[in-house]
Design a protein around this motif. Structure first.
Motif, PDB file in Angstrom:
ATOM      1  N   ALA A 203     -36.668 -36.851 -10.914  1.00  0.00           N
ATOM      2  CA  ALA A 203     -37.300 -36.640  -9.610  1.00  0.00           C
ATOM      3  C   ALA A 203     -38.784 -36.332  -9.774  1.00  0.00           C
ATOM      4  O   ALA A 203     -39.613 -36.750  -8.962  1.00  0.00           O
ATOM      5  N   ALA A 204     -39.119 -35.589 -10.848  1.00  0.00           N
ATOM      6  CA  ALA A 204     -40.533 -35.302 -11.091  1.00  0.00           C
ATOM      7  C   ALA A 204     -41.294 -36.602 -11.319  1.00  0.00           C
ATOM      8  O   ALA A 204     -42.403 -36.788 -10.799  1.00  0.00           O
ATOM      9  N   ALA A 205     -40.676 -37.515 -12.086  1.00  0.00           N
ATOM     10  CA  ALA A 205     -41.338 -38.795 -12.333  1.00  0.00           C
ATOM     11  C   ALA A 205     -41.519 -39.564 -11.028  1.00  0.00           C
ATOM     12  O   ALA A 205     -42.567 -40.163 -10.784  1.00  0.00           O
ATOM     13  N   LEU A 206     -40.499 -39.505 -10.160  1.00  0.00           N
ATOM     14  CA  LEU A 206     -40.590 -40.200  -8.875  1.00  0.00           C
ATOM     15  C   LEU A 206     -41.756 -39.649  -8.051  1.00  0.00           C
ATOM     16  O   LEU A 206     -42.595 -40.405  -7.540  1.00  0.00           O
ATOM     17  N   SER A 207     -41.849 -38.313  -7.943  1.00  0.00           N
ATOM     18  CA  SER A 207     -42.922 -37.754  -7.121  1.00  0.00           C
ATOM     19  C   SER A 207     -44.289 -38.018  -7.732  1.00  0.00           C
ATOM     20  O   SER A 207     -45.248 -38.301  -7.012  1.00  0.00           O
ATOM     21  N   PHE A 208     -44.367 -37.895  -9.045  1.00  0.00           N
ATOM     22  CA  PHE A 208     -45.663 -38.120  -9.669  1.00  0.00           C
ATOM     23  C   PHE A 208     -46.086 -39.583  -9.523  1.00  0.00           C
ATOM     24  O   PHE A 208     -47.253 -39.883  -9.267  1.00  0.00           O
ATOM     25  N   THR A 209     -45.116 -40.493  -9.657  1.00  0.00           N
ATOM     26  CA  THR A 209     -45.431 -41.909  -9.446  1.00  0.00           C
ATOM     27  C   THR A 209     -45.934 -42.129  -8.027  1.00  0.00           C
ATOM     28  O   THR A 209     -46.905 -42.859  -7.798  1.00  0.00           O
ATOM     29  N   ALA A 210     -45.259 -41.477  -7.066  1.00  0.00           N
ATOM     30  CA  ALA A 210     -45.684 -41.631  -5.672  1.00  0.00           C
ATOM     31  C   ALA A 210     -47.120 -41.157  -5.514  1.00  0.00           C
ATOM     32  O   ALA A 210     -47.933 -41.816  -4.854  1.00  0.00           O
ATOM     33  N   ALA A 211     -47.447 -40.017  -6.140  1.00  0.00           N
ATOM     34  CA  ALA A 211     -48.813 -39.503  -6.024  1.00  0.00           C
ATOM     35  C   ALA A 211     -49.808 -40.478  -6.637  1.00  0.00           C
ATOM     36  O   ALA A 211     -50.845 -40.786  -6.034  1.00  0.00           O
ATOM     37  N   LEU A 212     -49.482 -41.002  -7.832  1.00  0.00           N
ATOM     38  CA  LEU A 212     -50.414 -41.941  -8.478  1.00  0.00           C
ATOM     39  C   LEU A 212     -50.576 -43.206  -7.641  1.00  0.00           C
ATOM     40  O   LEU A 212     -51.680 -43.734  -7.488  1.00  0.00           O
ATOM     41  N   LEU A 213     -49.462 -43.678  -7.083  1.00  0.00           N
ATOM     42  CA  LEU A 213     -49.542 -44.882  -6.254  1.00  0.00           C
ATOM     43  C   LEU A 213     -50.415 -44.640  -5.032  1.00  0.00           C
ATOM     44  O   LEU A 213     -51.196 -45.499  -4.624  1.00  0.00           O
ATOM     45  N   HIS A 214     -50.282 -43.441  -4.475  1.00  0.00           N
ATOM     46  CA  HIS A 214     -51.109 -43.167  -3.296  1.00  0.00           C
ATOM     47  C   HIS A 214     -52.575 -43.037  -3.689  1.00  0.00           C
ATOM     48  O   HIS A 214     -53.459 -43.429  -2.920  1.00  0.00           O
ATOM     49  N   ILE A 215     -52.828 -42.508  -4.867  1.00  0.00           N
ATOM     50  CA  ILE A 215     -54.208 -42.450  -5.354  1.00  0.00           C
ATOM     51  C   ILE A 215     -54.788 -43.864  -5.422  1.00  0.00           C
ATOM     52  O   ILE A 215     -55.884 -44.138  -4.930  1.00  0.00           O
ATOM     53  N   PHE A 216     -54.012 -44.769  -6.006  1.00  0.00           N
ATOM     54  CA  PHE A 216     -54.463 -46.154  -6.145  1.00  0.00           C
ATOM     55  C   PHE A 216     -54.637 -46.798  -4.774  1.00  0.00           C
ATOM     56  O   PHE A 216     -55.691 -47.369  -4.462  1.00  0.00           O
TER      57      PHE A 216
END
Lengths: 670, 317
Positions: free
Chosen positions: A331-344
């Motif tokens: 789940a941590a990977a999912l949220s962090f991926t979401a954050a990085l994707l939103h950054i991009f």
């Protein structure tokens, strides 16, 4: 030659370009030359960083260059996390440089921009490459100061001078907080290299304090409420391509600083950190978008919307911290991926929208949407591009803004498994505020586009607007294309950021690109899946099918006539709905108390005076925090003013008293 | 063979929703007339209206832009795709996994985005007032919908509608959180479909209109497409409520052809019941003032939030 040296050489070349900018600033070809060089160099760093991120090379570093602190040296390192941020920054920089090749020609004082622009790019890149606190902070300050110089480019406007001053104060405050954070991490031995900090053993109270300092330092640069006050003033004041960089890209550098400190240097997180991050993120989302929806200045609206999006990113990071603290790595990977994707994603559409605002400013000379209108007819291509940007930022499928928000919602749906009660109560509220923010942002962009680009021209400037030049349009088309691609093929993006996610949280989302039909499945297929490509295809097919069949089978006859308007069309454009009237219901629903003050002056019945409605927008952070601070400082200054006019006897007495008290302190301490 | 069958079933669903939507509209109008002791238009009147509108020429305002002309098709396409992804007569169709409930909500948001922009394109005050109010309602209805999605997803452990329907079908039980979600969803559905008490679909008094004000400048085939999209949206919401809260009669997995026929009949029956309940509610209540609507929708938001919060506290609610 390894990647980090290549990147550093490009940065050095950017600095050289800055010097070149000073030398050639007066010549006619100067802006073309400087921006082309910036474009080429950003693309070069982009290629280097992308190859590092996608090549799976892990980290490459250079240690102890003989500059910087004598016992640390200058250290530089390129790992997946910094490569990802380099990709974001240099993609934005390349687009801005391309845009500026066209847009910069209209600049009336290029000598105030050309030297600082490449230096600003170099500063941002150096922050990402730095691997010790000293180089990091020097690069950070360099980035702040060069961007300050760019904010002050049009310094004859007193509003810009005020924006520059506030920016300078807030930037210094942020750097101070980061300085203290790094000082605590380095410890008394002075291990200022990031490698030393990673292995250092800290006292139990220290990581929490460092987190708060990192939030203050990086948050003030990124625009977390209540540290956001400089952002809506400074971002619009700069020339538009610089605004795009500051809003779309420099805020991401700040987030990189936060991620580097909290996820990398600080060690294992504690669960209550995430409450702090989530709470601030959620408040930032709502207050940012509520301010954005009321703004009339197009660029200020975009700046407030940046504040909102920073909040979304911090919500993703906060969720990652919460899961990480409880060992839920997936789940941590999912949220962090979401954050990085939103950054991009945010760097793409915010760049696009600021470019659009620049094109409008250039074509009409106006930033006030109340004085625009009808631009879809005079600036059709810009209007199309801005519409795409508005759709993307409003989190509407099948574009890219939706994907990252969808992933965050999916992460929230995993969070009931968290054991702490504090999180169980905070996360649903965060989810509710995030949903509210997404809906309000759609309202905000309907208003911005509907008032600014649709309807009839509200001023002569709007009716005589001219389309942007080709290079500016090319930059915007490139960004819109990337928005669409990132929206319909998010699986590739998730896989591309996986190394950075693995570095930060120790785990990555399952590979997506190999899934059938290119859908994305964050947790399990029975739980949720989304396929942007198919949704896009369905919409396109359904549209074409409808248009074709209706035109074929029914009628395609069309006639132009005056607008119907219930039988009373009125030729004056003043009868249109205005931006303020569009926002009035929202103002009323979401509280006049903390958004705006309304004052109605209604004359007596026989009085010929016109009735007046005055609306004054207010930002809660100013009223609650900054004005009191300002007053306290002014008051203290006035009190201490008396010290200026003492006799020499009293000055000597003061010096003596200071000396004695310091000695006392030392005596008691030791 | 399986693939062809799946695609066929998906196609049936796609055109079924399109074919049934005006019928539902006709039925609600008729039923409403009955309840008011009037005779009412024939059931098939909406089809005739659509056909008539499609054959007419479009009268376009002089300054209407390309956005005004293309928006109806965008609105229709987004709504149609969303409607085709909600289970109507069967779960687990070929493309049911392309979008979950959040995506469906957001697709309707895309349609609304274009509708609100279309209302502002010509630059009349009625269009602006409609768009402004629509976005105000949406700014509460959408988060309420997301909260409902959260509640349902936390109960069923998935946001995929087909899976939700299968879950509720298999583990049907009375749950507090689902009850809260149902009430909230009904409120959201009323607001999203511009029904009484939020808006009046039959009104022609301009200042009270929301949806009608936005589409005031439309005529001919453009208007037909928008009306069809509105009809689709109504049947979408009734299908949505039915598939989450009453998934009985849905054909699951590899059912026999006969089962699909009964499932379609059951679906039409559900639409009729839903439509009738809607009309019954509408005739027994008065329209609200526009600034009462945020309170109404705020109630839905808080109910959805409460449902989610309860489920965060304990999965047994």
């Amino acid at each position: 030659m390894d990647n980090v040296s290549l990147a550093l050489m490009c940065v050095a070349a950017l600095l050289a370009t800055a010097v070149l900018g000073v030398l050639v600033r007066r010549s006619a070809a100067a802006s073309g030359l400087v921006y082309s060089l910036c474009l080429i160099l950003s693309l070069a760093i982009l290629a280097v960083a992308a190859s590092q991120l996608l090549g799976g090379a892990g980290a490459t570093e250079i240690t102890r260059l003989p500059i910087g602190l004598p016992w640390v040296g200058a250290n530089f390192r390129l790992d997946p996390l910094s490569s990802f941020f380099l990709v974001v920054i240099d993609l934005g920089a390349a687009a801005a440089s391309l845009y500026a090749l066209g847009y910069g020609r209209h600049e009336d004082a290029p000598e105030r921009i050309l030297p600082f622009y490449p230096a600003f790019l170099a500063g941002m890149n150096l922050v990402l490459l730095a691997a010790d606190a000293f180089s990091f902070l020097v690069a950070w300050e360099f980035m702040s100061l060069t961007s300050w110089a760019l904010v002050m480019a049009h310094h004859r406007d007193p509003e810009n001078r005020r924006a520059g001053y506030i920016y300078l104060v807030m930037a210094s405050f942020g750097t101070l907080a980061l300085l203290l954070a790094f000082g605590l991490l380095a410890g008394p031995a002075g291990g200022y290299g990031f490698a030393d900090m990673r292995v250092a053993v800290h006292a139990a109270w220290l990581p929490g304090l460092v987190l708060i300092l990192a939030l203050l330092g990086a948050g003030s640069k990124a625009g977390l409420v209540p540290l956001h006050v400089w952002l809506p003033l400074a971002h619009p004041a700069a020339p538009s391509h610089v605004s795009a960089l500051m809003s779309g890209v420099m805020t991401k550098v700040a987030i990189y600083g936060f991620v580097r400190i909290v996820f990398d240097l600080l060690g294992a997180p504690v669960w209550w950190w995430s409450i702090l991050v989530l709470g601030l993120g959620a408040v930032t989302v709502v207050l940012g978008v509520l301010q954005a929806v009321l703004q009339r200045d197009l660029k200020r609206l975009l700046a407030y919307s940046t504040v909102e999006n920073i909040g979304i990113i911090f919500i993703g990071l906060g969720l990652a911290l919460a899961f990480q603290a409880n060992g839920m790595t997936g789940a941590a990977a999912l949220s962090f991926t979401a954050a990085l994707l939103h950054i991009f994603n945010h760097s793409l559409f915010k760049g696009l929208l600021f470019f659009g605002a620049g094109a409008v400013l250039n074509g009409t000379g106006e930033r006030d949407i109340e004085k625009l209108g009808g631009l879809i007819r005079t600036m059709p291509q810009t209007a199309f591009l801005v519409l795409g940007g508005c759709l993307a930022i409003s989190a509407l499928p099948p574009l890219n803004g939706f994907v990252s928000e969808w992933l965050i919602f999916q992460a929230i749906l995993v969070s009931p498994d968290l054991p702490q009660w504090g999180l169980k109560l905070v996360i649903p509220a965060v989810g509710a505020l995030l949903a509210l923010g997404a809906a309000l942002s759609a309202a905000c962009y309907v208003r911005a586009f509907g008032i600014g680009f649709l309807g009839r021209p509200r001023s002569p400037a709007a009716s005589s607007a001219h389309e942007a030049d080709r290079l500016s349009l090319a930059a915007m088309f490139m960004l819109l294309g990337l928005c669409v691609l990132a929206g319909i093929l998010p699986g590739f993006l998730i896989d591309a950021v996986a190394p950075a996610v693995r570095e930060a949280v120790g785990h990555a989302m399952p590979a997506q690109a190999s899934l059938p039909w290119l859908s994305i499945v964050p947790v399990a297929e029975s739980r949720s899946s989304y396929n942007g490509l198919l949704i896009f295809a369905f919409i396109v097919i359904a549209t074409l099918l409808t248009v074709k069949s209706i035109h074929r089978l029914a009628s395609r006859a069309m006639r132009r006539g005056p607008a119907w308007d219930c039988g009373y069309p009125e030729p004056s454009p003043l009868t249109q709905y205005t931006a303020d009237s569009f926002a009035q219901p929202l103002r009323r629903v979401f509280g006049e108390f903390f958004l705006a003050r309304e004052k109605v002056t209604m004359p007596k019945p026989e009085d010929p005076l016109p009735a007046r409605l005055e609306v004054r927008l207010r930002d809660l952070a100013w009223d609650m925090i900054y004005f009191p601070i300002e007053r306290t400082v002014a008051l203290a200054g006035e009190k201490f003013n008396a010290l200026q006019f003492l006799t020499i006897r009293r000055y000597l007495g003061l010096v003596f008293a200071a000396l004695v008290s310091l000695l006392l302190v030392v005596a008691i301490w030791a | 063979m399986g693939m062809i069958r799946d695609l066929f079933l998906q196609g049936v669903q796609m055109f079924l929703v399109l074919a049934v939507a005006p019928l539902l509209l006709g039925f609600t109008r008729r039923a409403k007339a009955w309840l008011l002791r009037r005779k009412g238009p024939p059931l098939l009147q909406p089809y005739r209206d659509l056909l008539r509108l499609m054959r007419k020429e479009v009268v376009l305002a002089e300054n209407a832009s390309w956005l005004f002309r293309s928006a109806p098709y965008m609105i229709f396409a987004a709504t149609w795709v969303a409607a085709a992804l909600v289970p109507t007569f069967a779960t687990g169709l070929q493309f049911s996994w392309t979008a979950d409930l959040i995506v469906i909500t957001a697709l309707l948001g895309s349609a609304r985005f274009f509708l609100a922009l279309a209302g502002m394109d010509v630059g009349t005050s009625f269009g602006g007032i409609g768009s402004s109010r629509e976005m105000m309602f949406a700014s509460l209805a959408e988060p309420a919908m997301i909260m409902i999605v959260f509640t349902v997803a936390l109960v069923a452990g998935t946001t995929q509608l087909s899976q939700v329907a299968d879950f509720v079908f298999a583990h049907a039980s009375l749950r507090v959180s689902l009850a809260l979600a149902l009430v909230a969803l009904i409120i959201v559905a009323l607001a999203e479909n511009t029904r009484i008490p939020v808006d009046n679909p039959a009104t022609h008094l301009e200042l009270t209109m929301v949806h009608e004000a936005m589409v005031l400048e439309y005529s001919g085939r453009h208007l037909a497409v928008i009306e069809l999209a509105a009809a689709l949206k109504l049947s979408l919401y009734i299908s949505l409520i039915a598939s989450i809260f009453a998934p009985w009669g849905l054909a699951q997995g590899d059912a026999a052809p006969g089962a699909y026929v009964t499932a379609v009949v059951a679906y039409i029956g559900k639409l009729a019941v839903g439509g009738f309940l809607l009309v019954l509610f509408e005739t027994s209540i008065a329209k609200m003032r526009v600034f009462r609507v945020p309170e109404f929708l705020g109630a839905a938001f808080m109910l959805g939030f409460l449902g989610t919060l309860l489920l965060f506290v304990s999965r047994t609610f």
